[in-house]
Design a protein around this motif. Sequence first.
Motif, PDB file in Angstrom:
ATOM      1  N   GLU A  12       0.964  -1.214  -0.042  1.00  0.00           N
ATOM      2  CA  GLU A  12      -0.251   0.072   0.034  1.00  0.00           C
ATOM      3  C   GLU A  12       0.831   1.298   0.058  1.00  0.00           C
ATOM      4  OE1 GLU A  12      -3.788   0.048   2.252  1.00  0.00           O
ATOM      5  OE2 GLU A  12      -2.779  -1.706   3.303  1.00  0.00           O
ATOM      6  N   GLY A  32       0.473   4.101  -1.394  1.00  0.00           N
ATOM      7  CA  GLY A  32       0.015   5.218  -1.185  1.00  0.00           C
ATOM      8  C   GLY A  32      -0.172   5.868   0.156  1.00  0.00           C
ATOM      9  N   ARG A  33      -0.714   5.029   1.132  1.00  0.00           N
ATOM     10  CA  ARG A  33      -0.940   5.172   2.529  1.00  0.00           C
ATOM     11  C   ARG A  33       0.465   5.425   3.220  1.00  0.00           C
ATOM     12  NH1 ARG A  33      -6.030   1.999   4.925  1.00  0.00           N
ATOM     13  NH2 ARG A  33      -7.724   2.929   3.230  1.00  0.00           N
ATOM     14  N   SER A  42       1.893   8.576   2.112  1.00  0.00           N
ATOM     15  CA  SER A  42       1.219   9.944   2.890  1.00  0.00           C
ATOM     16  C   SER A  42       1.654  10.246   4.048  1.00  0.00           C
ATOM     17  CB  SER A  42      -0.419   9.439   2.659  1.00  0.00           C
ATOM     18  OG  SER A  42      -0.834   9.453   1.583  1.00  0.00           O
ATOM     19  N   THR A  43       1.652   8.914   5.072  1.00  0.00           N
ATOM     20  CA  THR A  43       2.407   8.938   6.370  1.00  0.00           C
ATOM     21  C   THR A  43       3.832   9.591   6.300  1.00  0.00           C
ATOM     22  OG1 THR A  43       0.883   7.255   6.892  1.00  0.00           O
ATOM     23  CG2 THR A  43       2.964   7.834   8.327  1.00  0.00           C
ATOM     24  N   SER A  94       2.249   4.789  10.950  1.00  0.00           N
ATOM     25  CA  SER A  94       1.303   4.813   9.969  1.00  0.00           C
ATOM     26  C   SER A  94      -0.230   4.538  10.734  1.00  0.00           C
ATOM     27  CB  SER A  94       1.242   3.688   8.941  1.00  0.00           C
ATOM     28  OG  SER A  94       2.509   3.988   8.133  1.00  0.00           O
ATOM     29  N   ARG A  95      -0.159   3.771  11.816  1.00  0.00           N
ATOM     30  CA  ARG A  95      -1.758   3.674  12.242  1.00  0.00           C
ATOM     31  C   ARG A  95      -1.930   4.854  13.171  1.00  0.00           C
ATOM     32  NH1 ARG A  95       0.062  -2.572  14.555  1.00  0.00           N
ATOM     33  NH2 ARG A  95      -0.018  -3.504  12.681  1.00  0.00           N
ATOM     34  N   ALA A 121      -3.240   7.229  10.753  1.00  0.00           N
ATOM     35  CA  ALA A 121      -4.073   6.668   9.771  1.00  0.00           C
ATOM     36  C   ALA A 121      -5.369   7.533   9.035  1.00  0.00           C
ATOM     37  CB  ALA A 121      -4.949   5.580  10.368  1.00  0.00           C
ATOM     38  N   GLY A 125      -3.723  10.267   7.130  1.00  0.00           N
ATOM     39  CA  GLY A 125      -3.189   9.537   5.953  1.00  0.00           C
ATOM     40  C   GLY A 125      -4.243   8.960   4.952  1.00  0.00           C
ATOM     41  N   TRP A 126      -5.136   8.700   5.366  1.00  0.00           N
ATOM     42  CA  TRP A 126      -6.370   8.304   4.381  1.00  0.00           C
ATOM     43  C   TRP A 126      -6.768   9.552   3.777  1.00  0.00           C
ATOM     44  CZ3 TRP A 126     -11.514  10.071   4.240  1.00  0.00           C
ATOM     45  CH2 TRP A 126     -12.257   9.246   3.350  1.00  0.00           C
ATOM     46  N   ASP A 175      -4.194  10.308   0.986  1.00  0.00           N
ATOM     47  CA  ASP A 175      -4.167   9.245   0.072  1.00  0.00           C
ATOM     48  C   ASP A 175      -5.371   9.245  -0.829  1.00  0.00           C
ATOM     49  OD1 ASP A 175      -3.047   7.064  -1.385  1.00  0.00           O
ATOM     50  OD2 ASP A 175      -4.403   5.608  -0.172  1.00  0.00           O
ATOM     51  N   ASP A 208      -5.651  10.038  -4.979  1.00  0.00           N
ATOM     52  CA  ASP A 208      -6.496   9.217  -5.817  1.00  0.00           C
ATOM     53  C   ASP A 208      -7.599  10.028  -6.569  1.00  0.00           C
ATOM     54  OD1 ASP A 208      -4.946   7.021  -5.186  1.00  0.00           O
ATOM     55  OD2 ASP A 208      -6.491   6.426  -3.582  1.00  0.00           O
TER      56      ASP A 208
END
Length: 443
Positions: free
Chosen positions: A52, A54-55, A58-59, A144-145, A148, A151-152, A155, A159
């Motif tokens: 993944e 993309g995520r 982003s992080t 990342s968590r 999240a 980051g979402w 991402d 997109d």
Amino acid sequence: MLDLAVVLVLIVLNGVFALSELAVVSARRSRLHAMAEAGRPGASAALALAEEPGRFLSTVQIGITLVGILAGAFSGSALGGRLATWLTGLGLPVAVAEPLGFGLVVALVTYLSIVVGELAPKRLALRHAEGLACAVAPAMTIISRIAAPVGWLLDASTDLVFRLLGRAEAPEERVTEDDLRALVAEAERTGAIETAERRMIAGVLRLGNRPVRGVMTPRGEVDWLDATAGEAAAHAVLTRTAHSRLPVGEGSTEAMLGVVQSRELLAALLVGRPLDLRAAARRAPVVPDTADALDVLATLRAAEVPMALVHDEHGHFEGIVTPTDLTEAIVGAFRSDAEPGDGPVAVRREDGSWLLAGWMPVDEMAELIGLALPEERSYHTAAGFVLTAAGRLPPVGEAVEVQGWRFEVVDIDGRRIDKLLVGPMRAAIAPAARRPGSGLLAG
């Protein structure tokens, strides 16, 4: 000192994010899979991040942006003010000391951020991508968590931009043959593999692209036995051939019965037994001349005898193919298997030109001199390449010009081009053009 230490820590943290980004993105997934199967700590986490991107990106970008903002704000307000006060104490006017102090701090922090926070970590990540990816993946997974939600959002926004640009789908990740060749060439350059290994790998790749017609022994060069010709004719063929197996035909090559072992027939002749070619013939597989060479290799493995009869779409006999033919396509011809009078397939001359055998596989010739070949072609040898370019059989001394190269016919055996002189046009045209009967034909 504490202020300076904080700025340095922020710069190093920026370097960790930059290193993590490039290490995970550039790490080869095949290596990560192997490391995960071997139980390498962090390899599974690195694979999960790479799946993944993309995520993950982003992080990383969130971390780099926050660190950059903090480093800039802290260095400007704290270090810039301290340096301005120090310069004022040296006697500089306040109007000069404040912008000078701030400017010097910004320049120094920018320099350290570029070198320590970007260039050095990224260069290190390129040199040890997989190992560093495994090392940083657990920490990056935790970050990342934590990040999240943001980051979402980033991402998803990215997109959306791609959809607006008409590029919603990610390109399929695949390794092309050119990528593999480049990787093998780099491995040879760095000493990871030997030159002989690189040549064998290149031979395997060439073999995978060749039809069986490009590796077979053509009909005109096949030694065969005629079951209707009698023992004397069979004895003559057996005594002159160097092959351990021979095809047997019923009167002609268009009615092949199978393949016989030469030693079995010679043993029968030595003890005075009559030759029965029909009874001795073993069934051989028949393959079309358009079949892939690698598919024929599987056919030969399963055959009663390691020889296949090659026929065209009309059922006419075109030649034979053996494991030796396929092996020579990979490692080259063995001297002991060469026909009497056969010379080297390619000889480099002092002037830089090449003397090539007409039967040299055209893909090997193209790789040797750097020639671009069409994907779809009906020829498989250097001679066939020249015949196609000329549109006819050129006489000795005539030449064709293709892609900046000059191909001169220097020897013909019957109606077959036996030798070619190949060189760049500027180096080869002038002396050859003065020969009587020599000409140039654009290809």
